[in-house]
Design an enzyme around this catalytic site. Structure first.
Site, mmCIF file in Angstrom:
data_model
loop_
_atom_site.group_PDB
_atom_site.id
_atom_site.type_symbol
_atom_site.label_atom_id
_atom_site.label_comp_id
_atom_site.label_asym_id
_atom_site.label_seq_id
_atom_site.Cartn_x
_atom_site.Cartn_y
_atom_site.Cartn_z
ATOM 1 N N THR A 126 0.810 -1.211 0.000
ATOM 2 C CA THR A 126 0.000 0.000 0.000
ATOM 3 C C THR A 126 0.849 1.268 0.000
ATOM 4 O O THR A 126 1.864 1.356 0.693
ATOM 5 C CB THR A 126 -0.928 0.015 1.226
ATOM 6 O OG1 THR A 126 -1.691 -1.194 1.230
ATOM 7 C CG2 THR A 126 -1.877 1.197 1.184
ATOM 8 N N PRO A 128 0.538 5.859 -0.166
ATOM 9 C CA PRO A 128 -0.376 6.972 0.122
ATOM 10 C C PRO A 128 -1.362 7.250 -1.013
ATOM 11 O O PRO A 128 -2.506 7.610 -0.770
ATOM 12 C CB PRO A 128 0.572 8.151 0.339
ATOM 13 C CG PRO A 128 1.823 7.518 0.874
ATOM 14 C CD PRO A 128 1.939 6.212 0.140
ATOM 15 N N PHE A 156 0.885 2.360 5.930
ATOM 16 C CA PHE A 156 -0.018 1.384 6.542
ATOM 17 C C PHE A 156 0.627 -0.008 6.580
ATOM 18 O O PHE A 156 -0.069 -1.020 6.434
ATOM 19 C CB PHE A 156 -1.354 1.280 5.780
ATOM 20 C CG PHE A 156 -2.219 2.506 5.852
ATOM 21 C CD1 PHE A 156 -2.180 3.365 6.925
ATOM 22 C CD2 PHE A 156 -3.101 2.800 4.811
ATOM 23 C CE1 PHE A 156 -2.992 4.494 6.984
ATOM 24 C CE2 PHE A 156 -3.920 3.926 4.857
ATOM 25 C CZ PHE A 156 -3.862 4.774 5.950
ATOM 26 N N ILE A 341 -27.375 -4.343 23.531
ATOM 27 C CA ILE A 341 -28.019 -5.199 24.534
ATOM 28 C C ILE A 341 -27.477 -4.894 25.930
ATOM 29 O O ILE A 341 -28.229 -4.897 26.919
ATOM 30 C CB ILE A 341 -27.806 -6.685 24.164
ATOM 31 C CG1 ILE A 341 -28.668 -7.032 22.927
ATOM 32 C CG2 ILE A 341 -28.149 -7.602 25.334
ATOM 33 C CD1 ILE A 341 -28.379 -8.395 22.331
ATOM 34 N N GLU A 367 -7.124 -5.769 3.411
ATOM 35 C CA GLU A 367 -7.254 -6.966 2.565
ATOM 36 C C GLU A 367 -8.381 -6.812 1.545
ATOM 37 O O GLU A 367 -9.042 -7.793 1.174
ATOM 38 C CB GLU A 367 -7.471 -8.224 3.420
ATOM 39 C CG GLU A 367 -6.296 -8.590 4.301
ATOM 40 C CD GLU A 367 -5.027 -8.875 3.532
ATOM 41 O OE1 GLU A 367 -5.101 -9.208 2.328
ATOM 42 O OE2 GLU A 367 -3.933 -8.765 4.129
ATOM 43 N N THR A 369 -11.269 -3.583 0.462
ATOM 44 C CA THR A 369 -12.455 -2.978 1.069
ATOM 45 C C THR A 369 -13.723 -3.752 0.704
ATOM 46 O O THR A 369 -13.736 -4.549 -0.239
ATOM 47 C CB THR A 369 -12.620 -1.525 0.594
ATOM 48 O OG1 THR A 369 -12.858 -1.532 -0.831
ATOM 49 C CG2 THR A 369 -11.386 -0.689 0.889
#
Length: 387
Positions: A126, A128, A156, A341, A367, A369
């Site tokens: 990955t 930018p 990342f 809940i 992995e 989107t």
């Protein structure tokens, strides 16, 4: 396809769950509150995982791994996925399968030390400006005699701070296709400390505290031909061959966390009293539990079917995308409803629910989107019609 577990599979599930509950759960609060995973703790748990036969269990038996089939491997991943991500990923490491694509010399230098727990790897794709569009990467490697010169930035990059080396994908040229020019990609091994390779801290992440990311910068970083993983210009082929099941791994770990969250919700609904009765008696709660259980079952069946097909050699990109998409979105739903809940207590860090809720968010991004998964699924359907 047999949905029952064999005796061996049940033993692996029981062993892994017991390890997670005994060795990982007790340290979750520390990692969550400090955002840091101490290396002395990593080494302590790592040694126990190696002794238990759980370390590098994703690897084939002939290289020192457990030799699990895909179905069994994902059952193991599901149990690990119940715990804080940094704890299970770092302390019970599963080296990237792409290391199996290396030459005998590369296996000795990179693969086997990772399996023995002496080194960690990280994968750098990955950028930018290029996330899902890997062909749009700008980082490049240019031939210079027998060497390659790397320039560009990756970000990342998970757990790069502790990794001893990176597997880096770089553009090494272009090829003409009916849809226009496309980048040719090559994968390289880059050791930490190589001149021209610098690492700096990445971003603070709301998900998976203690599991770090980093920015990798390459400035005239010179590598020999021997650093190429696979063949020059064949990086995508290497990735597609060896990284295909990573979406199923994500799906499996999500199932583990979702099952843990559902367990908390069921227990609370059976114990908590309001207006003179257990809150599980109210349709507003009981119907939530039913929907959570049903969606979780659907996600598990999709994942197990894809795993079974993977071992049969019949799995499709769509099968794996459906599993990843469904499991990640079900985790988000189950985590959210479990908090609902519990009411206000669900948001307190006395329980792991607020962490599971936060951690769920990144699963629909990395992995591939959710949008990319839907694109893959629909593309396969349309191609069958010639569209």
């Amino acid at each position: 396809m047999d949905f029952g577990l064999s005796e061996e599979q049940q033993m692996i599930v029981d062993t892994t769950r017991a390890f997670v509950e005994r060795e990982l759960y007790p340290h979750e609060a520390e990692v969550e509150r400090t955002g840091h995973l101490r290396m002395e703790l990593v080494r302590e748990i790592q040694a126990k995982a190696i002794e238990a036969g759980l370390y590098a269990a994703n690897m084939p038996e002939d290289v020192g791994g457990a030799g699990l089939d895909t179905q069994t491997w994902l059952l193991y991943e599901k149990e690990l996925g119940r715990a804080n991500y940094a704890l299970h990923w770092t302390c019970v490491a599963r080296p990237s399968n792409i290391l199996l694509a290396g030459t005998p010399e590369q296996r000795e230098r990179y693969l086997f030390p990772c399996i023995r727990g002496e080194k960690w790897d990280c994968l750098a794709m990955t950028e930018p400006g290029a996330g899902s569009d890997l062909r749009g990467m700008k980082a490049s490697a240019k031939a210079d005699g027998d060497d390659f010169i790397l320039n560009g930035t990756k970000h990342f990059i998970s757990h790069a701070d502790i990794a001893d080396f990176a597997i880096v994908f770089m553009a090494t040229g272009e090829e003409q296709t009916p849809r226009g020019p496309k980048k040719r990609i090559t994968a390289f091994f880059v050791d930490k400390g190589t001149p021209g390779f610098d690492l700096r801290d990445g971003y603070r992440n709301v998900s998976h505290r203690g599991y770090t990311n980093a920015v990798l910068e390459f400035n005239d970083c010179r590598l020999p031909q021997s650093a190429v993983l696979g063949e020059v210009h064949k990086g995508f082929e290497v990735a597609n061959t060896w990284l295909g099941a990573t979406r199923l791994q994500v799906a499996a770990t999500c199932l583990g966390r979702a099952e843990r969250a559902l367990g908390y919700a069921v227990d609370y609904a059976a114990e908590r009293e309001q207006f003179g009765q257990k809150i599980g008696k109210f349709q507003g709660v009981s119907f939530k539990l039913a929907d959570m259980a049903m969606e979780l079952k659907a996600a598990e069946l999709l994942t197990r079917e894809a795993a079974w097909k993977f071992d049969q050699g019949t799995v499709t990109e769509s099968d794996m995308s459906m599993a990843k998409l469904k499991a990640t979105e079900v985790l988000a739903m189950v985590a959210d409803e479990a908090i609902q809940i519990h009411g206000g207590m669900g948001l307190m860090d006395d329980l792991p629910l607020e962490r599971i809720w936060r951690d769920a968010r990144v699963e629909r991004i990395w992995e591939g989107t959710s949008e990319i998964q839907r694109h893959i699924i629909s593309r396969e359907m349309l191609r069958a019609r010639g569209a």
